[in-house]
Motif scaffolding. Structure first.
Motif, PDB file in Angstrom:
ATOM      1  N   SER A 238     -67.677  78.647 -71.322  1.00 16.38           N
ATOM      2  CA  SER A 238     -67.434  80.068 -71.552  1.00 16.38           C
ATOM      3  C   SER A 238     -68.281  80.904 -70.607  1.00 16.38           C
ATOM      4  CB  SER A 238     -67.771  80.460 -72.996  1.00 16.38           C
ATOM      5  OG  SER A 238     -66.918  79.802 -73.914  1.00 16.38           O
ATOM      6  N   TYR A 239     -67.697  81.995 -70.120  1.00 18.59           N
ATOM      7  CA  TYR A 239     -68.425  82.988 -69.347  1.00 18.59           C
ATOM      8  C   TYR A 239     -68.445  84.263 -70.168  1.00 18.59           C
ATOM      9  CZ  TYR A 239     -67.937  80.103 -65.130  1.00 18.59           C
ATOM     10  OH  TYR A 239     -68.006  79.094 -64.210  1.00 18.59           O
ATOM     11  N   SER A 240     -69.624  84.709 -70.519  1.00 20.72           N
ATOM     12  CA  SER A 240     -69.758  85.934 -71.294  1.00 20.72           C
ATOM     13  C   SER A 240     -68.885  85.868 -72.539  1.00 20.72           C
ATOM     14  CB  SER A 240     -69.388  87.136 -70.412  1.00 20.72           C
ATOM     15  OG  SER A 240     -69.625  88.340 -71.094  1.00 20.72           O
ATOM     16  N   TYR A 241     -67.865  86.710 -72.610  1.00 18.74           N
ATOM     17  CA  TYR A 241     -67.050  86.805 -73.823  1.00 18.74           C
ATOM     18  C   TYR A 241     -65.745  86.016 -73.741  1.00 18.74           C
ATOM     19  CZ  TYR A 241     -64.271  89.962 -70.965  1.00 18.74           C
ATOM     20  OH  TYR A 241     -63.501  90.486 -69.964  1.00 18.74           O
ATOM     21  N   LYS A 242     -65.465  85.354 -72.613  1.00 23.58           N
ATOM     22  CA  LYS A 242     -64.186  84.653 -72.485  1.00 23.58           C
ATOM     23  C   LYS A 242     -64.392  83.150 -72.313  1.00 23.58           C
ATOM     24  CE  LYS A 242     -63.658  85.452 -67.492  1.00 23.58           C
ATOM     25  NZ  LYS A 242     -64.787  86.319 -67.244  1.00 23.58           N
ATOM     26  N   LYS A 243     -63.428  82.393 -72.825  1.00 26.49           N
ATOM     27  CA  LYS A 243     -63.478  80.940 -72.762  1.00 26.49           C
ATOM     28  C   LYS A 243     -62.699  80.472 -71.541  1.00 26.49           C
ATOM     29  CE  LYS A 243     -64.021  77.415 -76.259  1.00 26.49           C
ATOM     30  NZ  LYS A 243     -63.862  77.111 -77.690  1.00 26.49           N
TER      31      LYS A 243
ATOM     32  N   SER B 273     -63.680  75.471 -62.014  1.00 28.21           N
ATOM     33  CA  SER B 273     -64.764  75.346 -63.003  1.00 28.21           C
ATOM     34  C   SER B 273     -64.881  73.916 -63.501  1.00 28.21           C
ATOM     35  CB  SER B 273     -64.505  76.287 -64.187  1.00 28.21           C
ATOM     36  OG  SER B 273     -64.598  77.638 -63.779  1.00 28.21           O
ATOM     37  N   LEU B 274     -63.735  73.285 -63.726  1.00 29.01           N
ATOM     38  CA  LEU B 274     -63.732  71.892 -64.198  1.00 29.01           C
ATOM     39  C   LEU B 274     -64.366  70.980 -63.150  1.00 29.01           C
ATOM     40  CD1 LEU B 274     -62.780  70.016 -66.503  1.00 29.01           C
ATOM     41  CD2 LEU B 274     -60.672  69.653 -65.191  1.00 29.01           C
ATOM     42  N   MET B 275     -64.033  71.204 -61.880  1.00 28.06           N
ATOM     43  CA  MET B 275     -64.587  70.373 -60.814  1.00 28.06           C
ATOM     44  C   MET B 275     -66.067  70.659 -60.583  1.00 28.06           C
ATOM     45  SD  MET B 275     -62.283  68.235 -59.937  1.00 28.06           S
ATOM     46  CE  MET B 275     -61.885  68.224 -61.702  1.00 28.06           C
ATOM     47  N   LYS B 276     -66.496  71.905 -60.818  1.00 31.64           N
ATOM     48  CA  LYS B 276     -67.921  72.235 -60.679  1.00 31.64           C
ATOM     49  C   LYS B 276     -68.745  71.533 -61.765  1.00 31.64           C
ATOM     50  CE  LYS B 276     -67.544  76.665 -58.287  1.00 31.64           C
ATOM     51  NZ  LYS B 276     -67.700  78.136 -58.361  1.00 31.64           N
ATOM     52  N   ILE B 277     -68.129  71.303 -62.894  1.00 33.65           N
ATOM     53  CA  ILE B 277     -68.805  70.538 -63.954  1.00 33.65           C
ATOM     54  C   ILE B 277     -68.930  69.077 -63.527  1.00 33.65           C
ATOM     55  CG2 ILE B 277     -68.461  69.584 -66.278  1.00 33.65           C
ATOM     56  CD1 ILE B 277     -67.387  72.341 -67.096  1.00 33.65           C
ATOM     57  N   LEU B 278     -67.865  68.551 -62.934  1.00 35.56           N
ATOM     58  CA  LEU B 278     -67.867  67.156 -62.488  1.00 35.56           C
ATOM     59  C   LEU B 278     -68.841  66.936 -61.328  1.00 35.56           C
ATOM     60  CD1 LEU B 278     -66.693  64.334 -62.788  1.00 35.56           C
ATOM     61  CD2 LEU B 278     -64.752  65.031 -61.373  1.00 35.56           C
ATOM     62  N   THR B 279     -69.113  67.993 -60.552  1.00 32.85           N
ATOM     63  CA  THR B 279     -70.041  67.860 -59.425  1.00 32.85           C
ATOM     64  C   THR B 279     -71.438  68.369 -59.743  1.00 32.85           C
ATOM     65  OG1 THR B 279     -69.179  69.962 -58.541  1.00 32.85           O
ATOM     66  CG2 THR B 279     -68.239  67.925 -57.653  1.00 32.85           C
ATOM     67  N   GLY B 280     -71.691  68.718 -60.993  1.00 36.60           N
ATOM     68  CA  GLY B 280     -73.044  69.073 -61.401  1.00 36.60           C
ATOM     69  C   GLY B 280     -73.479  70.494 -61.125  1.00 36.60           C
TER      70      GLY B 280
ATOM     71  N   ILE C  93     -72.211  73.174 -62.648  1.00 38.31           N
ATOM     72  CA  ILE C  93     -72.152  73.898 -63.913  1.00 38.31           C
ATOM     73  C   ILE C  93     -72.339  72.906 -65.053  1.00 38.31           C
ATOM     74  CG2 ILE C  93     -70.700  75.277 -65.470  1.00 38.31           C
ATOM     75  CD1 ILE C  93     -69.234  76.339 -63.070  1.00 38.31           C
ATOM     76  N   LYS C  94     -73.103  73.309 -66.058  1.00 43.40           N
ATOM     77  CA  LYS C  94     -73.266  72.478 -67.248  1.00 43.40           C
ATOM     78  C   LYS C  94     -72.300  72.974 -68.320  1.00 43.40           C
ATOM     79  CE  LYS C  94     -76.717  70.703 -70.485  1.00 43.40           C
ATOM     80  NZ  LYS C  94     -78.139  70.714 -70.895  1.00 43.40           N
ATOM     81  N   PRO C  95     -71.452  72.108 -68.864  1.00 39.54           N
ATOM     82  CA  PRO C  95     -70.478  72.544 -69.870  1.00 39.54           C
ATOM     83  C   PRO C  95     -71.147  72.908 -71.193  1.00 39.54           C
ATOM     84  CG  PRO C  95     -70.467  70.168 -69.713  1.00 39.54           C
ATOM     85  CD  PRO C  95     -71.364  70.659 -68.590  1.00 39.54           C
TER      86      PRO C  95
ATOM     87  N   ARG D 203     -77.436  67.231 -64.325  1.00 40.74           N
ATOM     88  CA  ARG D 203     -78.234  68.459 -64.427  1.00 40.74           C
ATOM     89  C   ARG D 203     -78.148  69.288 -63.156  1.00 40.74           C
ATOM     90  NH1 ARG D 203     -84.060  66.379 -65.826  1.00 40.74           N
ATOM     91  NH2 ARG D 203     -83.440  64.911 -64.182  1.00 40.74           N
ATOM     92  N   ARG D 204     -77.785  68.651 -62.066  1.00 40.90           N
ATOM     93  CA  ARG D 204     -77.686  69.330 -60.771  1.00 40.90           C
ATOM     94  C   ARG D 204     -76.729  68.535 -59.874  1.00 40.90           C
ATOM     95  NH1 ARG D 204     -82.627  67.077 -61.571  1.00 40.90           N
ATOM     96  NH2 ARG D 204     -83.205  65.307 -60.248  1.00 40.90           N
ATOM     97  N   PRO D 205     -76.257  69.148 -58.762  1.00 44.05           N
ATOM     98  CA  PRO D 205     -75.313  68.479 -57.866  1.00 44.05           C
ATOM     99  C   PRO D 205     -75.810  67.137 -57.331  1.00 44.05           C
ATOM    100  CG  PRO D 205     -75.381  70.811 -57.393  1.00 44.05           C
ATOM    101  CD  PRO D 205     -76.482  70.555 -58.391  1.00 44.05           C
ATOM    102  N   ALA D 206     -77.112  67.025 -57.118  1.00 44.47           N
ATOM    103  CA  ALA D 206     -77.658  65.775 -56.585  1.00 44.47           C
ATOM    104  C   ALA D 206     -77.391  64.603 -57.529  1.00 44.47           C
ATOM    105  CB  ALA D 206     -79.160  65.920 -56.335  1.00 44.47           C
ATOM    106  N   ASP D 207     -77.379  64.860 -58.845  1.00 39.68           N
ATOM    107  CA  ASP D 207     -77.112  63.795 -59.820  1.00 39.68           C
ATOM    108  C   ASP D 207     -75.691  63.261 -59.662  1.00 39.68           C
ATOM    109  OD1 ASP D 207     -79.630  64.274 -60.821  1.00 39.68           O
ATOM    110  OD2 ASP D 207     -78.923  65.568 -62.444  1.00 39.68           O
ATOM    111  N   SER D 208     -74.743  64.174 -59.461  1.00 37.72           N
ATOM    112  CA  SER D 208     -73.348  63.784 -59.279  1.00 37.72           C
ATOM    113  C   SER D 208     -73.163  63.022 -57.973  1.00 37.72           C
ATOM    114  CB  SER D 208     -72.457  65.035 -59.290  1.00 37.72           C
ATOM    115  OG  SER D 208     -71.122  64.707 -59.013  1.00 37.72           O
ATOM    116  N   LEU D 209     -73.827  63.501 -56.929  1.00 40.29           N
ATOM    117  CA  LEU D 209     -73.716  62.858 -55.621  1.00 40.29           C
ATOM    118  C   LEU D 209     -74.265  61.438 -55.663  1.00 40.29           C
ATOM    119  CD1 LEU D 209     -72.725  63.554 -52.781  1.00 40.29           C
ATOM    120  CD2 LEU D 209     -75.040  64.266 -52.211  1.00 40.29           C
ATOM    121  N   LYS D 210     -75.358  61.243 -56.388  1.00 46.10           N
ATOM    122  CA  LYS D 210     -75.940  59.902 -56.514  1.00 46.10           C
ATOM    123  C   LYS D 210     -75.003  58.944 -57.238  1.00 46.10           C
ATOM    124  CE  LYS D 210     -80.822  61.267 -56.448  1.00 46.10           C
ATOM    125  NZ  LYS D 210     -82.073  61.391 -57.246  1.00 46.10           N
ATOM    126  N   CYS D 211     -74.143  59.495 -58.076  1.00 44.95           N
ATOM    127  CA  CYS D 211     -73.175  58.673 -58.811  1.00 44.95           C
ATOM    128  C   CYS D 211     -71.917  58.397 -58.000  1.00 44.95           C
ATOM    129  CB  CYS D 211     -72.796  59.345 -60.129  1.00 44.95           C
ATOM    130  SG  CYS D 211     -74.087  59.287 -61.381  1.00 44.95           S
TER     131      CYS D 211
END
Length: 365
Positions: A11-16, A43-50, A52-54, A69-77
């Motif tokens: 969610s961003y502010s008042y919208k899902k 947004s979905l891909m930014k979560i998968l790449t670290g 954004i935290k859902p 927790r951050r993009p580096a974690d996704s890259l390491k995976c």
């Protein structure tokens, strides 16, 4: 590597933005991720790449739950992403950009680059399509198991698109899991599966099951926008100095780089809109002006929210209305249809036709 996202919410502010998204992407396939601007794809891909935290949900790689927790974690995976606006250093050469964050050496034969792109060329001298290929080459050097591409063919011509998807097919055949965010129906012919996103939800199906009517509904036609005569067209791409010079003359300017040249992710919507508004410095008047531009752009966001909460298409629409305020005599647009879905392209074409009818000269780069 197989990817599974389960119950993802954001969610961003008042919208899902994402509403309990459940989706799987299998290794060895090219997946198309489709949907209108603001559907939640990026947004979905930014979560998968670290990035954004859902707010809720779980991510599984080969059935093992992971937490980024951050993009580096996704890259390491083993997850890499080529963004619509590649993260490249303007002042460095192509070769130096490719070395950033890389713990190994490489030779030119290791690079997947068109012949016209020379390793010694500065990024600031590259065109949009060339920048994409540099970012793409950089991602491949990291040997990812999952590769995400955000609107990869937006600035590519037909031959470049074929070249790209031929390489993606080769990579998928080798087991790579490839996810392509796209608005182009012609890209679907190269994909194995399609995931449709709408209103923060999604559903997947085999490409062969997509009806011709569905294809028609998302089709982006060749839009014709009248331009100024050849001798009046700028000979170089828009840069900060050029944008400043044009705006000083009272010209509306919408550069290709909407994210950093026409805006900035850390600006609030009010700051973004009022950066070119000189009528008043009073907060109440600035807010009223901001709300008017938001209404004209037909997007759902609050004045105090940040620009990073906007999808690429929504940002484009907001910047367009900001620049058109006051009926400028000349409107410069660079790659105006980049990243827009079919409906937004038609809306933009109609809006520019209205401006031209009212006396504005529309120049498309």
């Amino acid at each position: 590597m197989n990817v599974k996202l389960s119950g993802i919410e954001l969610s961003y502010s008042y919208k899902k933005v994402l509403q309990g998204v459940d989706v799987e992407f299998s290794e060895g396939k090219i997946h198309a991720l489709l949907g209108e601007n603001g559907a939640g794809k990026s947004s979905l891909m930014k979560i998968l790449t670290g990035f954004i935290k859902p707010a809720a949900g779980r991510i599984f790689l080969d059935e093992k739950e992971v937490h980024f927790r951050r993009p580096a974690d996704s890259l390491k995976c083993g997850i890499a992403c080529v963004y619509q606006r590649p993260f490249l250093s303007e002042s460095l050469s192509v070769s130096d950009n490719l070395k950033i964050g890389l713990n190994k050496t490489f030779s030119e034969k290791d690079l997947f680059l068109p012949e016209e792109i020379k390793p010694g060329t500065k990024v600031k001298d590259l065109t949009g399509d060339q920048r994409f290929f540099v970012a793409f080459a950089a991602s491949l050097l990291r040997k990812p198991e999952v590769l995400i591409l955000d609107e990869p063919t937006a600035l590519l011509n037909e031959e470049q698109g074929k070249l790209l998807f031929a390489k993606l097919r080769e990579l998928a055949s080798g087991g790579m899991n490839i996810i392509v965010i796209t608005h182009k129906p012609e890209d679907l012919q190269y994909c194995d599966e399609v995931t449709w996103m709408s209103g923060g939800k999604c559903s997947s199906e085999d490409r062969e099951k997509i009806s011709s009517e569905n294809i028609k509904n998302i089709d982006i036609e060749n839009f014709a926008v009248k331009t100024a005569s050849e001798e009046n067209m700028p000979k170089e791409k828009l840069n900060p100095e050029k944008c400043f010079s044009l705006r000083k003359e009272g010209t509306a300017v919408i550069p290709s780089d909407r994210t950093y040249l026409a805006s900035n992710p850390e600006l609030t919507i009010t700051q973004l809109i009022c950066s070119t508004y000189k009528e008043s410095s009073k907060p109440a008047i600035r807010r009223k002006h901001t709300e008017e531009i938001i209404r004209k752009a037909e997007i759902n966001i609050l004045p105090e929210e940040k620009a990073c909460n906007l999808s690429g298409g929504m940002l484009q629409r907001l910047i367009l209305e900001r620049e058109l305020f006051g009926n400028p005599k000349v409107i410069y647009l660079e790659d105006p249809f980049q990243g827009l879905d079919g409906a937004s392209c038609k809306r933009l074409e109609k809006r520019l036709a209205e401006c031209e009818k009212n006396g504005s000269r529309v120049v498309v780069l």
